[in-house]
Motif scaffolding. Structure first.
Motif, PDB file in Angstrom:
ATOM      1  N   GLN A   1       0.902  -1.328   0.036  1.00 18.87           N
ATOM      2  CA  GLN A   1       0.122  -0.122  -0.026  1.00 18.87           C
ATOM      3  C   GLN A   1       0.852   1.184   0.117  1.00 18.87           C
ATOM      4  O   GLN A   1       1.269   1.693   1.176  1.00 18.87           O
ATOM      5  N   PRO A   2       1.295   1.896  -1.163  1.00 19.26           N
ATOM      6  CA  PRO A   2       2.243   2.831  -1.311  1.00 19.26           C
ATOM      7  C   PRO A   2       1.822   4.260  -0.995  1.00 19.26           C
ATOM      8  O   PRO A   2       2.638   5.263  -0.578  1.00 19.26           O
ATOM      9  N   THR A   3       0.211   4.376  -1.066  1.00 20.44           N
ATOM     10  CA  THR A   3      -0.117   5.553  -0.894  1.00 20.44           C
ATOM     11  C   THR A   3      -0.961   5.876   0.356  1.00 20.44           C
ATOM     12  O   THR A   3      -1.238   7.128   0.664  1.00 20.44           O
ATOM     13  N   GLN A   4      -1.701   4.861   0.985  1.00 16.65           N
ATOM     14  CA  GLN A   4      -2.602   5.133   2.027  1.00 16.65           C
ATOM     15  C   GLN A   4      -1.944   4.467   3.446  1.00 16.65           C
ATOM     16  O   GLN A   4      -1.387   3.410   3.344  1.00 16.65           O
ATOM     17  N   PRO A   5      -2.088   5.406   4.363  1.00 12.58           N
ATOM     18  CA  PRO A   5      -1.491   4.525   5.540  1.00 12.58           C
ATOM     19  C   PRO A   5      -2.155   3.191   5.939  1.00 12.58           C
ATOM     20  O   PRO A   5      -3.512   3.080   5.710  1.00 12.58           O
ATOM     21  N   ALA A   6      -1.381   2.257   6.362  1.00 13.44           N
ATOM     22  CA  ALA A   6      -1.969   1.226   6.882  1.00 13.44           C
ATOM     23  C   ALA A   6      -1.142   0.464   7.922  1.00 13.44           C
ATOM     24  O   ALA A   6      -0.020   0.710   8.070  1.00 13.44           O
ATOM     25  N   TYR A   7      -1.735  -0.299   8.814  1.00  9.37           N
ATOM     26  CA  TYR A   7      -1.010  -0.678   9.940  1.00  9.37           C
ATOM     27  C   TYR A   7      -1.602  -2.173  10.357  1.00  9.37           C
ATOM     28  O   TYR A   7      -3.158  -2.210  10.241  1.00  9.37           O
ATOM     29  N   LEU A   8      -0.872  -2.869  11.496  1.00  8.78           N
ATOM     30  CA  LEU A   8      -1.346  -4.088  11.890  1.00  8.78           C
ATOM     31  C   LEU A   8      -1.441  -3.944  13.242  1.00  8.78           C
ATOM     32  O   LEU A   8      -0.412  -3.448  14.010  1.00  8.78           O
ATOM     33  N   THR A   9      -2.320  -4.404  14.005  1.00  7.96           N
ATOM     34  CA  THR A   9      -2.307  -4.385  15.563  1.00  7.96           C
ATOM     35  C   THR A   9      -3.023  -5.577  15.961  1.00  7.96           C
ATOM     36  O   THR A   9      -3.747  -6.399  15.438  1.00  7.96           O
ATOM     37  N   ASP A  10      -2.668  -5.962  17.231  1.00 11.00           N
ATOM     38  CA  ASP A  10      -2.965  -7.113  17.907  1.00 11.00           C
ATOM     39  C   ASP A  10      -4.475  -6.961  18.711  1.00 11.00           C
ATOM     40  O   ASP A  10      -5.060  -5.867  18.627  1.00 11.00           O
ATOM     41  N   ASN A  11      -4.775  -7.978  19.411  1.00 15.83           N
ATOM     42  CA  ASN A  11      -6.214  -7.701  20.142  1.00 15.83           C
ATOM     43  C   ASN A  11      -6.150  -6.690  21.313  1.00 15.83           C
ATOM     44  O   ASN A  11      -7.316  -6.352  21.808  1.00 15.83           O
ATOM     45  N   ALA A  12      -5.089  -6.138  21.719  1.00 19.90           N
ATOM     46  CA  ALA A  12      -5.082  -4.945  22.477  1.00 19.90           C
ATOM     47  C   ALA A  12      -4.495  -3.822  21.594  1.00 19.90           C
ATOM     48  O   ALA A  12      -3.990  -2.955  22.494  1.00 19.90           O
ATOM     49  N   TRP A  13      -4.523  -3.476  20.671  1.00 22.95           N
ATOM     50  CA  TRP A  13      -4.060  -2.334  19.786  1.00 22.95           C
ATOM     51  C   TRP A  13      -2.729  -2.074  19.782  1.00 22.95           C
ATOM     52  O   TRP A  13      -2.500  -0.794  19.403  1.00 22.95           O
ATOM     53  N   ASN A  14      -1.799  -3.023  20.011  1.00 17.51           N
ATOM     54  CA  ASN A  14      -0.568  -2.661  19.987  1.00 17.51           C
ATOM     55  C   ASN A  14      -0.192  -2.733  18.644  1.00 17.51           C
ATOM     56  O   ASN A  14      -0.646  -3.542  17.751  1.00 17.51           O
ATOM     57  N   VAL A  15       0.778  -1.687  18.195  1.00 16.79           N
ATOM     58  CA  VAL A  15       0.904  -1.874  16.764  1.00 16.79           C
ATOM     59  C   VAL A  15       1.955  -2.703  16.284  1.00 16.79           C
ATOM     60  O   VAL A  15       3.349  -2.629  16.960  1.00 16.79           O
ATOM     61  N   LEU A  16       1.848  -3.765  15.720  1.00 19.21           N
ATOM     62  CA  LEU A  16       2.708  -4.511  15.349  1.00 19.21           C
ATOM     63  C   LEU A  16       3.778  -4.372  13.916  1.00 19.21           C
ATOM     64  O   LEU A  16       4.797  -4.907  13.847  1.00 19.21           O
ATOM     65  N   ALA A  17       2.945  -3.573  12.948  1.00 17.14           N
ATOM     66  CA  ALA A  17       3.773  -3.318  12.032  1.00 17.14           C
ATOM     67  C   ALA A  17       2.959  -2.231  11.169  1.00 17.14           C
ATOM     68  O   ALA A  17       1.557  -1.990  11.512  1.00 17.14           O
ATOM     69  N   HIS A  18       3.443  -1.696  10.316  1.00 22.99           N
ATOM     70  CA  HIS A  18       2.871  -0.354   9.662  1.00 22.99           C
ATOM     71  C   HIS A  18       3.823  -0.231   8.344  1.00 22.99           C
ATOM     72  O   HIS A  18       4.904  -0.459   8.249  1.00 22.99           O
ATOM     73  N   ASN A  19       3.112   0.516   7.436  1.00 24.08           N
ATOM     74  CA  ASN A  19       3.823   1.151   6.098  1.00 24.08           C
ATOM     75  C   ASN A  19       4.515   2.414   6.433  1.00 24.08           C
ATOM     76  O   ASN A  19       4.291   3.005   7.576  1.00 24.08           O
TER      77      ASN A  19
END
Length: 270
Positions: free
Chosen positions: A122-140
């Motif tokens: 996803q080169p143009t839009q913010p994107a991120y991965l969170t766990d079940n407590a909303w910890n940010v595990l990864a992002h672009n």
């Protein structure tokens, strides 16, 4: 990082005894029905009990914290009697079942490479991965450009949204966002009872007077914010604002994880 389902109830610190749990929700829902019916008081317990075919004593014990075996018919009848919305109904069933039947995965127990690769695509839009407590595990990279705080170790979306002054500057109509984050916390705590990080986020939020006022204003429950449209004031766009819609995906093979994409809206999107 604690990401998996836990059965140990955490120390909730300064939270009052009736701040969380099914009993508190039942009392609040019954009071809400009474207001909507113009009674000037909560709907009597005896009427709720009659609506589900149980005794008044049985329902009174339920509001006091007793947890008898609840079958699907009884739960469905209770949801109707208390006029619950779909997310509230789901919360009721989660409490009766003892939480989410599929324990959440932890970041260390699964290979996140495929999900990280998807974010990078996803080169143009913010994107991120969170766990079940909303910890940010990864992002672009775009997410980090918009929100540099995601680069900080231990970054947590809901904790930032509720307790960081920057969130209140960047989110237009912040009280609406604060209410939504607290509503998602209520749902998550029914999904993962005893989750220490969720309790910690709530404890930190309720130390803030504005968050506490929103929490005490009523038990709003939201399962997710998929499709939610909101306005942001991001420094890189100053003095302009940007409208985005959040798309939330739940990867089937990764229970408890969320992929979120922030799609900037244009005139043609209307």
């Amino acid at each position: 990082m604690q990401c998996s389902h836990s059965t140990d109830r955490p120390d909730l610190g300064q939270l009052p005894d009736d701040a969380v749990g099914l009993a508190a929700l039942l009392r609040a829902w019954r009071a809400r029905v009474g207001r909507r019916m113009g009674l000037g008081k909560p709907l009597p317990q005896v009427e709720v009990a009659a609506g589900i075919g149980m005794s008044e004593r049985w329902y009174r014990d339920l509001e006091r914290g007793a947890m008898p075996r609840l079958d699907a018919r009884t739960l469905a009848a209770l949801a109707v009697a208390l006029r619950l919305c779909p997310d509230e109904r789901a919360t009721l069933f989660l409490y009766a079942a003892g939480g989410e039947p599929f324990p959440a995965v932890s970041a260390g127990s699964v290979d996140l490479t495929p999900l990280r690769r998807l974010l990078r695509l996803q080169p143009t839009q913010p994107a991120y991965l969170t766990d079940n407590a909303w910890n940010v595990l990864a992002h672009n990279e775009v997410m980090a450009e918009w929100f540099p705080w995601v680069r900080i170790p231990g970054a947590n979306l809901v904790r930032w949204g509720l307790t960081d002054p920057e969130a209140r500057e960047q989110m237009a109509d912040w009280p609406r966002h604060g209410r939504a984050y607290l509503a998602m916390l209520r749902y998550a705590m029914a999904q993962y009872p005893g989750h220490p990080e969720l309790a910690g986020i709530l404890r930190a939020a309720l130390a803030d007077p504005e968050c506490r006022r929103i929490w005490d204003d009523g038990p709003v429950i939201i399962a997710n914010r998929d499709g939610h449209t909101f306005r942001l004031s991001i420094p890189r766009f100053a003095p302009h604002t940007v409208d985005v819609v959040a798309q939330v995906l739940h990867p089937v093979g990764y229970p408890g994880l969320r992929l979120t994409f922030l799609n900037p809206m244009t005139t043609s999107d209307d």
